[in-house]
Design a protein around this motif. Structure first.
Motif, PDB file in Angstrom:
ATOM      1  N   ARG A  85       0.632  -1.355  -0.119  1.00 15.12           N
ATOM      2  CA  ARG A  85       0.481   0.665  -0.148  1.00 15.12           C
ATOM      3  C   ARG A  85       0.766   1.202  -0.495  1.00 15.12           C
ATOM      4  NH1 ARG A  85      -3.137  -0.932   4.887  1.00 15.12           N
ATOM      5  NH2 ARG A  85      -4.450  -2.262   3.720  1.00 15.12           N
ATOM      6  N   ASN A  86       1.983   1.318   0.842  1.00 15.56           N
ATOM      7  CA  ASN A  86       2.798   2.607   0.924  1.00 15.56           C
ATOM      8  C   ASN A  86       3.574   3.182  -0.837  1.00 15.56           C
ATOM      9  OD1 ASN A  86       1.998   3.631   3.655  1.00 15.56           O
ATOM     10  ND2 ASN A  86       3.623   1.551   4.533  1.00 15.56           N
ATOM     11  N   LEU A  87       4.032   1.328  -1.332  1.00 18.45           N
ATOM     12  CA  LEU A  87       5.198   1.451  -2.368  1.00 18.45           C
ATOM     13  C   LEU A  87       3.671   2.216  -3.461  1.00 18.45           C
ATOM     14  CD1 LEU A  87       8.057  -0.624  -1.506  1.00 18.45           C
ATOM     15  CD2 LEU A  87       7.957   1.627  -1.185  1.00 18.45           C
ATOM     16  N   GLN A  88       2.788   1.903  -3.432  1.00 19.90           N
ATOM     17  CA  GLN A  88       2.133   1.442  -4.294  1.00 19.90           C
ATOM     18  C   GLN A  88       1.869   0.417  -5.143  1.00 19.90           C
ATOM     19  OE1 GLN A  88       2.452   6.147  -5.183  1.00 19.90           O
ATOM     20  NE2 GLN A  88       0.479   6.321  -5.604  1.00 19.90           N
ATOM     21  N   LEU A  89       2.147  -0.753  -5.015  1.00 20.28           N
ATOM     22  CA  LEU A  89       2.601  -2.250  -5.321  1.00 20.28           C
ATOM     23  C   LEU A  89       1.374  -2.426  -4.813  1.00 20.28           C
ATOM     24  CD1 LEU A  89       5.907  -2.765  -4.720  1.00 20.28           C
ATOM     25  CD2 LEU A  89       5.137  -1.432  -6.464  1.00 20.28           C
ATOM     26  N   LYS A  90       0.790  -3.747  -6.178  1.00 25.73           N
ATOM     27  CA  LYS A  90      -0.103  -4.740  -6.364  1.00 25.73           C
ATOM     28  C   LYS A  90       0.286  -5.284  -5.522  1.00 25.73           C
ATOM     29  CE  LYS A  90      -3.352  -2.542  -9.095  1.00 25.73           C
ATOM     30  NZ  LYS A  90      -2.708  -2.428 -11.239  1.00 25.73           N
ATOM     31  N   VAL A  91      -0.557  -6.829  -4.240  1.00 29.13           N
ATOM     32  CA  VAL A  91       0.074  -7.294  -3.619  1.00 29.13           C
ATOM     33  C   VAL A  91      -1.186  -8.436  -4.486  1.00 29.13           C
ATOM     34  CG1 VAL A  91       0.504  -8.956  -1.422  1.00 29.13           C
ATOM     35  CG2 VAL A  91       0.479  -6.183  -2.347  1.00 29.13           C
ATOM     36  N   ILE A  92      -0.605  -9.970  -4.114  1.00 30.90           N
ATOM     37  CA  ILE A  92      -0.891 -11.205  -4.396  1.00 30.90           C
ATOM     38  C   ILE A  92      -0.499 -12.251  -3.573  1.00 30.90           C
ATOM     39  CG2 ILE A  92       0.663 -12.076  -6.266  1.00 30.90           C
ATOM     40  CD1 ILE A  92      -2.318 -13.183  -7.943  1.00 30.90           C
ATOM     41  N   ALA A  93      -1.752 -13.190  -3.213  1.00 30.50           N
ATOM     42  CA  ALA A  93      -1.501 -13.356  -1.868  1.00 30.50           C
ATOM     43  C   ALA A  93      -1.473 -14.855  -2.588  1.00 30.50           C
ATOM     44  CB  ALA A  93      -2.031 -13.743  -0.866  1.00 30.50           C
ATOM     45  N   GLU A  94      -0.147 -16.003  -2.480  1.00 26.17           N
ATOM     46  CA  GLU A  94      -0.469 -17.505  -2.991  1.00 26.17           C
ATOM     47  C   GLU A  94      -0.558 -18.751  -2.389  1.00 26.17           C
ATOM     48  OE1 GLU A  94       3.182 -18.037  -5.036  1.00 26.17           O
ATOM     49  OE2 GLU A  94       4.254 -18.660  -2.925  1.00 26.17           O
ATOM     50  N   GLY A  95      -0.973 -19.439  -2.768  1.00 28.34           N
ATOM     51  CA  GLY A  95      -0.924 -20.694  -1.264  1.00 28.34           C
ATOM     52  C   GLY A  95      -2.602 -20.323  -0.771  1.00 28.34           C
ATOM     53  N   ILE A  96      -3.122 -19.537  -1.167  1.00 28.72           N
ATOM     54  CA  ILE A  96      -4.321 -19.891  -0.733  1.00 28.72           C
ATOM     55  C   ILE A  96      -6.235 -20.964  -0.580  1.00 28.72           C
ATOM     56  CG2 ILE A  96      -7.199 -18.684  -0.002  1.00 28.72           C
ATOM     57  CD1 ILE A  96      -6.042 -16.210  -1.422  1.00 28.72           C
ATOM     58  N   GLU A  97      -6.061 -21.635   0.910  1.00 30.10           N
ATOM     59  CA  GLU A  97      -6.048 -23.214   0.587  1.00 30.10           C
ATOM     60  C   GLU A  97      -7.943 -22.646   1.120  1.00 30.10           C
ATOM     61  OE1 GLU A  97      -4.051 -26.208   2.078  1.00 30.10           O
ATOM     62  OE2 GLU A  97      -2.640 -26.152   0.196  1.00 30.10           O
ATOM     63  N   SER A  98      -8.471 -22.039   1.971  1.00 29.38           N
ATOM     64  CA  SER A  98      -9.397 -21.935   2.743  1.00 29.38           C
ATOM     65  C   SER A  98      -9.720 -20.300   3.097  1.00 29.38           C
ATOM     66  CB  SER A  98      -8.648 -22.119   4.611  1.00 29.38           C
ATOM     67  OG  SER A  98      -8.449 -20.782   5.660  1.00 29.38           O
ATOM     68  N   GLU A  99     -11.379 -20.546   2.865  1.00 33.53           N
ATOM     69  CA  GLU A  99     -12.107 -19.494   3.108  1.00 33.53           C
ATOM     70  C   GLU A  99     -11.526 -18.198   3.910  1.00 33.53           C
ATOM     71  OE1 GLU A  99     -14.154 -17.941   0.866  1.00 33.53           O
ATOM     72  OE2 GLU A  99     -15.201 -20.670  -0.540  1.00 33.53           O
ATOM     73  N   ALA A 100     -11.186 -18.710   5.593  1.00 30.95           N
ATOM     74  CA  ALA A 100     -10.930 -17.873   6.031  1.00 30.95           C
ATOM     75  C   ALA A 100      -9.699 -17.450   5.988  1.00 30.95           C
ATOM     76  CB  ALA A 100     -10.612 -18.839   7.407  1.00 30.95           C
ATOM     77  N   GLN A 101      -8.744 -18.029   5.436  1.00 27.15           N
ATOM     78  CA  GLN A 101      -7.905 -17.374   4.683  1.00 27.15           C
ATOM     79  C   GLN A 101      -7.854 -16.155   3.382  1.00 27.15           C
ATOM     80  OE1 GLN A 101      -5.013 -20.142   3.692  1.00 27.15           O
ATOM     81  NE2 GLN A 101      -4.776 -20.905   5.601  1.00 27.15           N
ATOM     82  N   ALA A 102      -9.206 -16.990   2.883  1.00 30.08           N
ATOM     83  CA  ALA A 102      -9.069 -15.876   1.594  1.00 30.08           C
ATOM     84  C   ALA A 102     -10.236 -14.336   2.784  1.00 30.08           C
ATOM     85  CB  ALA A 102      -9.844 -16.539   1.017  1.00 30.08           C
TER      86      ALA A 102
END
Ligand code: C2E
Ligand code: MG
Ligand code: MG
Ligand code: MG
Length: 283
Positions: free
Chosen positions: A228-245
């Motif tokens: 957010r501070n550096l104005q970069l997009k962020v993607i998360a890898e390895g999402i396995e559960s609804e709770a994590q999402a």
């Protein structure tokens, strides 16, 4: 003195190491024959917008299937392909196949989907890399804006002028850059700020830590904040559960990828999956 070094040499080549080297040589030989007999192929894993659930990207991941039907995981053969230099040819092949795949999908009605390709440090350091990238673009006629390269944190942080130059050249072609497995290296913040990059990819290890309990997920939340501070997009890898999402969404993460959405798929299965999701219209 001579005796000492001979003894040192003797210790170095223990029986254990000898068998390890033999194992590596064997694996390298079968990798060569796998390349020759086209037993390498590519699977694609969807990346989704965490808010809208729309498919926004695909990551190309290489697979090696043995004659007996067993798989050799990339974590095992990529280092070998790197050490032997074969990664240059293999990586170039992956890049071209992935570009072709996206152009084909676009022809079938896929829109606003990008293709992410993993690039090894050996490829990236190769003086011909930019030329290869250019010819892959023109031969496949992929729009450069739809292509993203994933490089690891250690490669991006390498303190070499030509590294920075290469990153800039990639960007000048219109291709975007993601830092893969982010959080596992030792990035200096001042260095990170100066890199011409587009996206941080939170490593799976930090996503799996995320749960409803407040203590987990400190690193994931720091990476999101950093983005957010550096104005970069962020993607998360390895999402396995609804709770994590849900937690990632709450923290302000834009995109995700993981078994919760889809496992990596062959080109044929991918087409059906995209159709089912409404990401490919008709034909
Ligand atoms: P990576 O680029 O970080 O890729 C993510 C890995 O996580 C992939 O493993 C993917 O299948 C796996 N994954 C995705 N979602 C989940 C999930 O929800 N749970 C779990 N447990 N795993 C998930 P894969 O395909 O085995 O690839 C491993 C690594 O090998 C990649 O890590 C990448 O560093 C390397 N690799 C794969 N293909 C290529 C390639 O074409 N070129 C290069 N240079 N490296 C590649
Ligand atoms: Mg990757
Ligand atoms: Mg990764
Ligand atoms: Mg990873």
């Amino acid at each position: 003195r001579a005796k000492k070094s001979r003894r040192g040499g003797f210790v170095m080549f223990s029986a254990e190491m000898g068998s390890d080297i033999r194992e590596r040589v064997r694996l390298l030989q079968s990798l060569r024959s796998a390349v020759e007999s086209e037993r390498l192929f590519i699977v694609y894993q969807p990346q989704v917008d965490l808010i809208t659930n729309a498919v926004v990207g695909l990551e190309a991941l290489i697979r090696w299937r043995n004659e007996d039907g067993t798989f050799v995981p990339p974590d095992r053969f990529i280092p070998l392909a790197e050490a032997s230099g074969m990664i240059i040819a293999i990586g170039d092949w992956v890049l071209r196949m992935a570009c072709h795949e996206l152009v084909r999908l676009q022809g079938q009605g896929a829109k606003d989907i990008r293709m992410s390709v993993n690039v090894s440090q050996i490829q990236f350091r190769n003086p011909e890399f930019i030329d290869k990238l250019k010819s892959a673009l023109s031969d496949t006629s992929i729009q450069p804006e739809c292509l993203e390269l994933e490089i690891t944190e250690s490669v991006a942080m390498e303190d070499a002028d030509f590294m920075l130059e290469t990153l800039h050249s990639v960007r000048e072609l219109g291709i975007s850059i993601a830092i893969d497995d982010f959080g596992t290296g030792y990035s200096s913040l001042s260095q990170l700020r100066q890199l011409p990059i587009d996206r941080l990819k939170i490593d799976r290890a930090f996503v799996s830590e995320l749960s409803d309990d407040v203590m987990g997920g400190h690193i994931a939340s720091m990476v999101i904040e950093l983005g957010r501070n550096l104005q970069l997009k962020v993607i998360a890898e390895g999402i396995e559960s609804e709770a994590q999402a849900a937690r990632l969404k709450q923290l302000g993460c834009h995109e995700g990828q993981g078994y919760l959405y889809a496992k990596p798929m062959t080109s044929v299965l991918l087409k059906d999956w995209l159709k089912e999701r409404g990401a490919i219209v008709g034909i």
